[in-house]
Write a protein that holds these residues in place. Structure first.
Motif, PDB file in Angstrom:
ATOM      1  N   ASP A  15       0.836  -1.203   0.000  1.00 23.78           N
ATOM      2  CA  ASP A  15       0.000   0.000   0.000  1.00 23.78           C
ATOM      3  C   ASP A  15       0.867   1.247   0.000  1.00 23.78           C
ATOM      4  OD1 ASP A  15      -2.894   1.161   0.651  1.00 23.78           O
ATOM      5  OD2 ASP A  15      -1.432   2.272   1.854  1.00 23.78           O
TER       6      ASP A  15
ATOM      7  N   SER B 117     -10.861   6.342   0.307  1.00 27.90           N
ATOM      8  CA  SER B 117     -10.183   6.265   1.594  1.00 27.90           C
ATOM      9  C   SER B 117     -10.688   7.416   2.452  1.00 27.90           C
ATOM     10  CB  SER B 117      -8.669   6.364   1.368  1.00 27.90           C
ATOM     11  OG  SER B 117      -7.990   6.350   2.591  1.00 27.90           O
ATOM     12  N   ASN B 118     -10.884   7.123   3.705  1.00 27.60           N
ATOM     13  CA  ASN B 118     -11.329   8.137   4.676  1.00 27.60           C
ATOM     14  C   ASN B 118     -12.732   8.654   4.384  1.00 27.60           C
ATOM     15  OD1 ASN B 118      -8.777   8.268   6.226  1.00 27.60           O
ATOM     16  ND2 ASN B 118      -7.962   8.966   4.255  1.00 27.60           N
TER      17      ASN B 118
ATOM     18  N   GLN C 174     -10.663   2.565   2.632  1.00 22.90           N
ATOM     19  CA  GLN C 174      -9.535   2.431   3.556  1.00 22.90           C
ATOM     20  C   GLN C 174      -9.623   3.548   4.593  1.00 22.90           C
ATOM     21  OE1 GLN C 174      -4.982   3.531   3.240  1.00 22.90           O
ATOM     22  NE2 GLN C 174      -5.313   1.681   2.051  1.00 22.90           N
TER      23      GLN C 174
ATOM     24  N   SER D 184      -3.354   2.585   9.970  1.00 16.79           N
ATOM     25  CA  SER D 184      -2.884   2.660  11.369  1.00 16.79           C
ATOM     26  C   SER D 184      -3.498   1.547  12.217  1.00 16.79           C
ATOM     27  CB  SER D 184      -3.161   4.032  11.994  1.00 16.79           C
ATOM     28  OG  SER D 184      -2.341   5.025  11.420  1.00 16.79           O
TER      29      SER D 184
ATOM     30  N   LEU E  97      -2.149  -0.659  13.908  1.00 13.37           N
ATOM     31  CA  LEU E  97      -1.404  -0.880  15.159  1.00 13.37           C
ATOM     32  C   LEU E  97      -1.398   0.369  16.038  1.00 13.37           C
ATOM     33  CD1 LEU E  97       1.646  -2.830  13.636  1.00 13.37           C
ATOM     34  CD2 LEU E  97      -0.414  -3.757  14.725  1.00 13.37           C
TER      35      LEU E  97
ATOM     36  N   LYS F  64       2.376  -1.200   8.981  1.00 13.56           N
ATOM     37  CA  LYS F  64       3.627  -0.694   8.404  1.00 13.56           C
ATOM     38  C   LYS F  64       4.809  -1.024   9.310  1.00 13.56           C
ATOM     39  CE  LYS F  64       6.757   2.719   8.685  1.00 13.56           C
ATOM     40  NZ  LYS F  64       7.221   3.659   9.709  1.00 13.56           N
TER      41      LYS F  64
ATOM     42  N   GLU G 256       6.722 -10.579  12.168  1.00 15.51           N
ATOM     43  CA  GLU G 256       5.773 -10.695  13.301  1.00 15.51           C
ATOM     44  C   GLU G 256       4.354 -10.347  12.851  1.00 15.51           C
ATOM     45  OE1 GLU G 256       6.943  -8.372  16.785  1.00 15.51           O
ATOM     46  OE2 GLU G 256       4.821  -8.075  17.296  1.00 15.51           O
ATOM     47  N   ASN G 257       4.227  -9.291  12.057  1.00 13.93           N
ATOM     48  CA  ASN G 257       2.894  -8.825  11.653  1.00 13.93           C
ATOM     49  C   ASN G 257       2.197  -9.786  10.691  1.00 13.93           C
ATOM     50  OD1 ASN G 257       3.380  -6.650  13.287  1.00 13.93           O
ATOM     51  ND2 ASN G 257       3.951  -5.254  11.629  1.00 13.93           N
TER      52      ASN G 257
HETATM   53  P1  NAD Z   1       0.576   1.407  11.906  1.00 13.93           P
HETATM   54  O1  NAD Z   1      -0.544   1.344  12.869  1.00 13.93           O
HETATM   55  O2  NAD Z   1       0.753   0.352  10.895  1.00 13.93           O
HETATM   56  O3  NAD Z   1       1.872   1.568  12.800  1.00 13.93           O
HETATM   57  C1  NAD Z   1       3.153   1.527  12.275  1.00 13.93           C
HETATM   58  C2  NAD Z   1       4.156   1.725  13.404  1.00 13.93           C
HETATM   59  O4  NAD Z   1       3.897   0.792  14.447  1.00 13.93           O
HETATM   60  C3  NAD Z   1       5.584   1.450  12.961  1.00 13.93           C
HETATM   61  O5  NAD Z   1       6.177   2.634  12.467  1.00 13.93           O
HETATM   62  C4  NAD Z   1       6.239   0.973  14.224  1.00 13.93           C
HETATM   63  O6  NAD Z   1       6.640   2.058  15.015  1.00 13.93           O
HETATM   64  C5  NAD Z   1       5.116   0.255  14.937  1.00 13.93           C
HETATM   65  N1  NAD Z   1       5.085  -1.202  14.708  1.00 13.93           N
HETATM   66  C6  NAD Z   1       5.070  -1.896  13.540  1.00 13.93           C
HETATM   67  N2  NAD Z   1       5.007  -3.215  13.773  1.00 13.93           N
HETATM   68  C7  NAD Z   1       4.989  -3.369  15.109  1.00 13.93           C
HETATM   69  C8  NAD Z   1       4.933  -4.493  15.961  1.00 13.93           C
HETATM   70  N3  NAD Z   1       4.871  -5.729  15.464  1.00 13.93           N
HETATM   71  N4  NAD Z   1       4.905  -4.271  17.297  1.00 13.93           N
HETATM   72  C9  NAD Z   1       4.948  -3.042  17.805  1.00 13.93           C
HETATM   73  N5  NAD Z   1       5.004  -1.923  17.048  1.00 13.93           N
HETATM   74  C10 NAD Z   1       5.031  -2.090  15.724  1.00 13.93           C
HETATM   75  O7  NAD Z   1       0.474   2.869  11.258  1.00 13.93           O
HETATM   76  P2  NAD Z   1       0.554   3.564   9.838  1.00 13.93           P
HETATM   77  O8  NAD Z   1       1.879   3.431   9.213  1.00 13.93           O
HETATM   78  O9  NAD Z   1       0.027   4.926  10.075  1.00 13.93           O
HETATM   79  O10 NAD Z   1      -0.548   2.786   8.968  1.00 13.93           O
HETATM   80  C11 NAD Z   1      -0.240   1.662   8.172  1.00 13.93           C
HETATM   81  C12 NAD Z   1      -0.342   1.977   6.698  1.00 13.93           C
HETATM   82  O11 NAD Z   1      -1.640   2.506   6.395  1.00 13.93           O
HETATM   83  C13 NAD Z   1       0.593   3.093   6.215  1.00 13.93           C
HETATM   84  O12 NAD Z   1       1.913   2.662   6.031  1.00 13.93           O
HETATM   85  C14 NAD Z   1      -0.080   3.498   4.936  1.00 13.93           C
HETATM   86  O13 NAD Z   1       0.236   2.572   3.903  1.00 13.93           O
HETATM   87  C15 NAD Z   1      -1.545   3.415   5.323  1.00 13.93           C
HETATM   88  N6  NAD Z   1      -2.125   4.728   5.741  1.00 13.93           N
HETATM   89  C16 NAD Z   1      -3.126   5.244   4.995  1.00 13.93           C
HETATM   90  C17 NAD Z   1      -3.701   6.449   5.352  1.00 13.93           C
HETATM   91  C18 NAD Z   1      -4.819   7.007   4.528  1.00 13.93           C
HETATM   92  O14 NAD Z   1      -5.195   8.171   4.729  1.00 13.93           O
HETATM   93  N7  NAD Z   1      -5.377   6.261   3.616  1.00 13.93           N
HETATM   94  C19 NAD Z   1      -3.253   7.154   6.481  1.00 13.93           C
HETATM   95  C20 NAD Z   1      -2.224   6.597   7.225  1.00 13.93           C
HETATM   96  C21 NAD Z   1      -1.672   5.374   6.866  1.00 13.93           C
END
Ligand code: NAD
Length: 276
Positions: A49, A141-142, A163, A190, A192, A232, A241-242
């Protein structure tokens, strides 16, 4: 339904989208994003993504072109940025994304945010892109229910995906229900809570109970809700792990426990105020 990292859900147009993908927001164009994707693909991820605003489409495309896995086994999502809606550059922006990616098509093209006074005129252009065959599915998205209703009031193609921010502090059960009823697949960003899942005692306790990590418990909760998830990380051990979410199942009571953590708390911007 969801017994392996390769498991897919069939979208409302027949496209098949993996339940798990790698989010690449904030992974730097070049080495960082390419290494993360290469590792993820090696261990079985098949969905990536990105978005034009992440400024890493070139690296994403390079990683996909060089990985040796047939293009049709990979599911790639990118997104149309808000400025391109405001400046009526929707079609040009799509071409530019394809150019940066160096690919002939994307699997899913999303309207990144519901820019007020624009998203309704954007959607027919998304439909045009879909008709060209260069986005195998289109979605949003959103989008909140109100945005979706407005869009669907006058659309030829119902979005395949919405999304949205989705995690135990922001569950949005009504939106999930609405999307299910209209065959729009909800996808969690997000998932996580940007890493905060490890700070939530209920999640930590469940992780202990299942012999899993807090991240795995929450990503499994997504799957059992029928929500596609795209955690991410750029770190190999976390990317692995994820993906460890296909060998256990949360009991119904534990699903309810996680649902009960909902606080309506957003980490990102509100879809009602898209002024960026
Ligand atoms: P996320 O919730 O996936 O969190 C990522 C963070 O969590 C990492 O940077 C790391 O610090 C931590 N992490 C990752 N794996 C972990 C684990 N196993 N244990 C503990 N901590 C861990 O947040 P994100 O990056 O904001 O969201 C994921 C994806 O969603 C983004 O990369 C992007 O592709 C998408 N996204 C889309 C929008 C949108 O507006 N459409 C907005 C934000 C993100």
């Amino acid at each position: 339904m969801t017994h392996s990292i390769k498991a897919r859900t069939t979208l409302n147009n027949g496209s098949e989208m993996p339940w798990l993908g790698l989010g690449v927001y904030k992974l730097a164009n070049g080495g960082e994003v390419e290494d993360a994707i290469r590792y993820a693909l090696d261990i079985g991820y098949r969905s990536i993504d990105t978005a034009s605003i992440y400024e890493n489409e070139a690296g994403v495309g390079r990683a996909l072109r060089d990985c040796g896995i047939p293009r049709d086994e990979i599911f790639l999502t990118t997104k149309l940025w808000n400025t391109d809606q405001r400046e009526r550059r929707q079609l040009a922006a799509f071409e530019e994304s394809l150019d940066r990616l160096g690919l002939d098509y994307v699997d899913l093209y999303l309207v990144h945010w519901p820019v007020a006074d624009r998203f309704q005129e954007t959607w027919p252009l998304m439909e045009e892109i879909y008709d060209s065959g260069r986005a195998r599915a289109i979605g949003v998205s959103n989008f909140m229910q109100d945005h979706l209703e407005k869009l669907m009031d006058d659309c030829r193609i119902v979005p395949a995906v919405n999304q949205v921010e989705f995690h135990p502090h922001l569950v949005q059960p009504e939106l999930l229900d609405f999307c299910e009823r209209h065959e729009i697949r909800l996808e969690a960003w997000s998932p996580l809570m940007q890493g905060e899942v490890t700070d939530e005692p209920t999640i930590v306790a469940l992780a202990k109970k299942y012999g899993k990590s807090p991240a795995q418990v929450v990503l499994r909760w997504d799957l059992q809700h029928g929500v596609v998830t795209i955690p991410k990380s750029g770190r190999p051990e976390r990317i692995a792990e994820n993906a460890g979410i296909f060998d256990f199942e949360l009991a119904a009571g534990d699903m309810t426990l996680l649902d009960g953590l909902d606080q309506g708390r957003r980490l990102g911007p509100s879809p009602w105020q898209v002024d960026f």
